[in-house]
Write an enzyme that holds these catalytic residues in place. Structure first.
Site, PDB file in Angstrom:
ATOM      1  N   SER A  95       5.272  23.037  43.862  1.00 45.50           N
ATOM      2  CA  SER A  95       6.153  23.295  44.986  1.00 45.50           C
ATOM      3  C   SER A  95       7.202  22.185  45.110  1.00 45.50           C
ATOM      4  CB  SER A  95       5.307  23.450  46.259  1.00 45.50           C
ATOM      5  OG  SER A  95       6.073  23.877  47.344  1.00 45.50           O
ATOM      6  N   ASP A 217       6.017  35.525  45.250  1.00 44.84           N
ATOM      7  CA  ASP A 217       5.816  34.277  45.985  1.00 44.84           C
ATOM      8  C   ASP A 217       6.724  34.303  47.203  1.00 44.84           C
ATOM      9  OD1 ASP A 217       6.010  31.644  46.946  1.00 44.84           O
ATOM     10  OD2 ASP A 217       5.978  30.733  44.950  1.00 44.84           O
ATOM     11  N   HIS A 246       2.134  31.347  46.607  1.00 43.29           N
ATOM     12  CA  HIS A 246       2.791  30.065  46.382  1.00 43.29           C
ATOM     13  C   HIS A 246       1.812  28.969  45.934  1.00 43.29           C
ATOM     14  CE1 HIS A 246       6.147  27.361  46.633  1.00 43.29           C
ATOM     15  NE2 HIS A 246       5.537  26.577  47.488  1.00 43.29           N
TER      16      HIS A 246
END
Length: 270
Positions: A95, A217, A246
């Protein structure tokens, strides 16, 4: 143990020659790597740490000014590597840590043999010729929800981010680490991440990048992986997995772990 190591709960495990650094994303901590870790310990020396602001770190150390930009986190990463006297590593960044790794690699390309970017995005907001997945008003609503009732926001956001049913272990796990954050810190971190725009610096990233993403996502549309591939300065490779969500290393380890291991071991330049 140095000050930086202590502040970030740094752990060094495993016995390999090659150093592998695992960097987590927003709302989690180093526990997000629990399914991947056992597969690495024989072949790598693995560095785990918690990003400042994570629920496992001391909130007194969180400097709102320093962490108003992603550079503050990149300096932390470089400080950890320096304190551990690491001269070269593979970074797996999940991320926002994919971009934090990218920033760190621009100032010190010598430290990184490659970046493995899992669910990374250079910008979450849509723009004229760019699809990031969010409009400004979406973000305003998100920030307002965090402000007004953090606990309620956590329990609503976790299943959306993870993908899948509310009762899944991965959703419960993400809810737990998200809720561990102090609400004002969580808001500040969310604002910094969701309003960041790293598109201008991508061309300066010269180390090889492996871009890995779920096909679905909430936070990162699948076109973003192609955008990264086209705009990064060095060699890059993309793999879109059949996973959803995610945090696929938590929710779909059976799909994601083999993919991550392959990219960690594989050299693009071969």
């Amino acid at each position: 143990m140095g000050v930086t190591e202590e502040a970030h709960n740094v752990k060094v495990l495993g016995s390999g020659e090659q150093v592998l650094v695992l960097a987590h994303g927003f709302g989690t901590d180093q526990s997000v790597w629990k399914h991947l870790l056992p597969h690495l310990l024989e072949d790598y020396r693995v560095v785990l740490f918690d990003t400042m602001g994570a629920g496992t770190t001391n909130p007194d150390y969180f400097d709102f000014e320093r962490y108003a930009t992603l550079e503050g986190y990149a300096y932390d990463l470089l400080a950890i590597l320096e304190e551990l006297r690491i001269e070269s590593c593979i970074l797996v960044g999940h991320s926002v840590s994919a971009m934090i790794g990218a920033i760190a690699s621009i100032s010190r390309p010598d430290l990184f043999t490659k970046l493995v970017m899992l669910s990374g995005s250079p910008r979450y907001l849509n723009d004229v010729d760019y699809y990031g997945g969010f409009e400004q008003e979406d973000l305003e609503q998100l920030f307002e929800a965090i402000r007004s009732n953090y606990k309620a926001w956590c329990s609503g956001f976790a299943p959306l981010a993870v993908g899948g049913d509310m009762d899944s272990v991965a959703v419960q796990e993400f809810s737990r680490t998200l809720f561990n954050m102090r609400p004002d810190i969580a808001l500040s971190v969310a604002q910094t991440i969701f309003q960041s725009d790293m598109r201008q610096i991508l061309g300066l990233v010269t180390v090889p990048c492996h871009i890995i993403q779920s096909m679905k996502d909430l936070a990162v549309p699948v076109v973003v992986s192609e955008y990264l591939h086209q705009n990064l300065g060095g060699e890059s490779i993309v793999e879109v997995m059949s996973s959803e969500g995610h945090l696929p290393q938590l929710s779909s380890p059976d799909i994601v772990i083999p993919v991550l291991l392959r990219h960690i071991r594989y050299d693009i330049a071969q």
